[in-house]
Scaffold this active site. Structure first.
Site, mmCIF file in Angstrom:
data_model
loop_
_atom_site.group_PDB
_atom_site.id
_atom_site.type_symbol
_atom_site.label_atom_id
_atom_site.label_comp_id
_atom_site.label_asym_id
_atom_site.label_seq_id
_atom_site.Cartn_x
_atom_site.Cartn_y
_atom_site.Cartn_z
ATOM 1 C CB ALA A 125 -0.926 0.015 1.215
ATOM 2 C CB SER A 126 1.631 3.714 -2.632
ATOM 3 O OG SER A 126 0.362 4.314 -2.813
ATOM 4 C CG ASP A 127 -1.795 4.538 2.406
ATOM 5 O OD1 ASP A 127 -1.473 3.379 2.042
ATOM 6 O OD2 ASP A 127 -2.698 4.754 3.242
ATOM 7 C CB ALA A 128 1.543 1.903 4.489
ATOM 8 C CD1 TRP A 131 1.234 8.231 5.464
ATOM 9 C CD2 TRP A 131 2.405 9.555 6.829
ATOM 10 N NE1 TRP A 131 0.538 9.415 5.622
ATOM 11 C CE2 TRP A 131 1.220 10.245 6.453
ATOM 12 C CE3 TRP A 131 3.304 10.200 7.694
ATOM 13 C CZ2 TRP A 131 0.914 11.524 6.908
ATOM 14 C CZ3 TRP A 131 3.004 11.480 8.149
ATOM 15 C CH2 TRP A 131 1.827 12.127 7.751
#
Length: 386
Positions: A125-128, A131
């Site tokens: 998951a690129s958002d994770a 971050w």
């Protein structure tokens, strides 16, 4: 409550940080939602899942709290369990938890066997990932630890290589993951909540691949500001060659548990951030809804701007409070803070992280500058807490 309102005003104006670095909400989160070895657990799931998003947020919160021991535990668990022991070569799997028992020779499950645990879905998951890379880079800078900086730099390079694509007329764009978001030759599925603009901006100013990250930042601004025609961000959106952004019919173009973060990220942009005016201006109807109803909506049909009948929970209120404060509506922000603090039962994982972000920001525990760097309060007004 006066302290919260003052903190909100200072945060919105880029002023001084709050004087105290005590963060009871973080200590509570560690006690109720994290294992001793650094795993963030979603207790609402029968599989007791851990998602890479939760690990990434925990890294950021540990940095804000100057809690290096917890930072290292979270990092080690993430690397060992989600990245096959090596974050330099493997993007972390997005979900881990209790695995279903396998059937025995007779076709029946062995109910006496100890439950097995492991990766449920190896896609990232690129958002994770974004971050995690951001937390590592900032931890390297703030704690003067080169190994964090090196690992964050390599992870960011892998994000560019595996989780971005050059979309026609949009440029290099962050995809939600390496696999599954390019359903047709001329169609991509995107998520506005996956691109917090301060985080992407930091990548474009702090990394060697500045030109490519600058392109990702430019496409991210468009993804955030051009996908909310009625002032409410969608959870998911399509991008089609020669047509641009389109509603994602698979999710009924709904704005709900993903989209709530878009307002949160926008509200925490620095006063002089280059994208702040556009991001704040895109969602005025959300503020109008809160004025009229006293709470943010849980679900919105972003094709029409029509909200469902359910109120967003306390975590939603914590998420929209920084946005309201950034608009100068401290009265509305304070009311949402009060609502966020009014819960009786313990909050679940997701509401907790929304509250840690939103209320921690309004309490002055951290802020972002125009380049996306984070300034925790402990770097300016507080002694080291750990």
């Amino acid at each position: 409550m006066r302290v919260l309102l003052m903190a909100a005003t200072m945060a919105a104006s880029g002023g001084a940080m709050a004087g105290s670095c005590a963060w009871p909400d973080w200590e509570s989160f560690k006690h109720t939602t994290m294992s001793d070895d650094g795993r963030v657990i979603d207790n609402s799931s029968p599989q007791q899942i851990t998602v890479s998003e939760g690990q990434s947020y925990a890294l950021f919160f540990a940095l804000v709290a100057n809690d290096r021991a917890t930072f290292d535990r979270v990092l080690n668990w993430t690397q060992n369990n989600l990245a096959q022991g090596d974050l330099t070569t493997h993007l972390p799997a997005w979900i881990w938890g209790r695995l279903e028992a396998k059937a025995g020779a007779g076709g029946n499950q062995d109910k006496t066997a100890a439950p097995a645990w492991g990766v449920i879905d190896a896609n990232a998951a690129s958002d994770a990932d974004l971050w995690i890379a951001y937390a590592l880079l900032e931890a390297g800078r703030l704690w003067h630890e080169r190994s964090y900086t090196a690992l964050g730099t390599v992870l960011a390079r892998n994000i560019l290589a595996k989780e971005t694509a050059v979309l026609p007329s949009l440029g290099r764009t962050l995809l939600p993951g390496p696999v599954g978001f390019h359903p047709q030759e001329d169609v991509w599925r995107l998520n506005p909540s996956y691109v917090p603009l301060q985080v992407v901006r930091h990548m474009a100013t702090a990394l060697p691949d500045q030109a490519e990250w600058k392109a990702v930042f430019d496409s991210s601004v468009k993804l955030v500001t051009e996908t909310a025609p009625h002032g409410f961000s969608p959870d998911w959106v399509l991008y089609r060659r020669d047509q641009g952004f389109l509603p994602d019919e698979a999710s009924k173009a709904e704005g709900a548990y993903n989209a709530i973060r878009v307002y949160l990220w926008a509200g925490m942009l620095a006063p002089d951030a280059p994208s702040r005016a556009a991001a704040l201006g895109a969602f005025h109807p959300l503020a109008d809804f809160v004025v009229a109803h006293g709470f943010p909506p849980e679900r919105v049909d972003t094709r029409t701007g029509t909200a469902g009948s359910n109120a967003g929970n306390e975590g939603f209120s914590a998420a929209v409070a920084p946005y309201l404060a950034a608009l100068g509506r401290n009265d509305l922000a304070e009311a949402q803070v009060q609502r966020a603090r009014s819960h009786q039962a313990p909050l679940g994982y997701y509401s907790q992280v929304l509250s840690l972000f939103g209320l921690g920001y309004l309490d002055g525990l951290y802020r972002f500058d125009a380049a996306g760097s984070v300034t925790p309060a402990w770097t300016t007004t507080c002694p080291a807490a750990h």
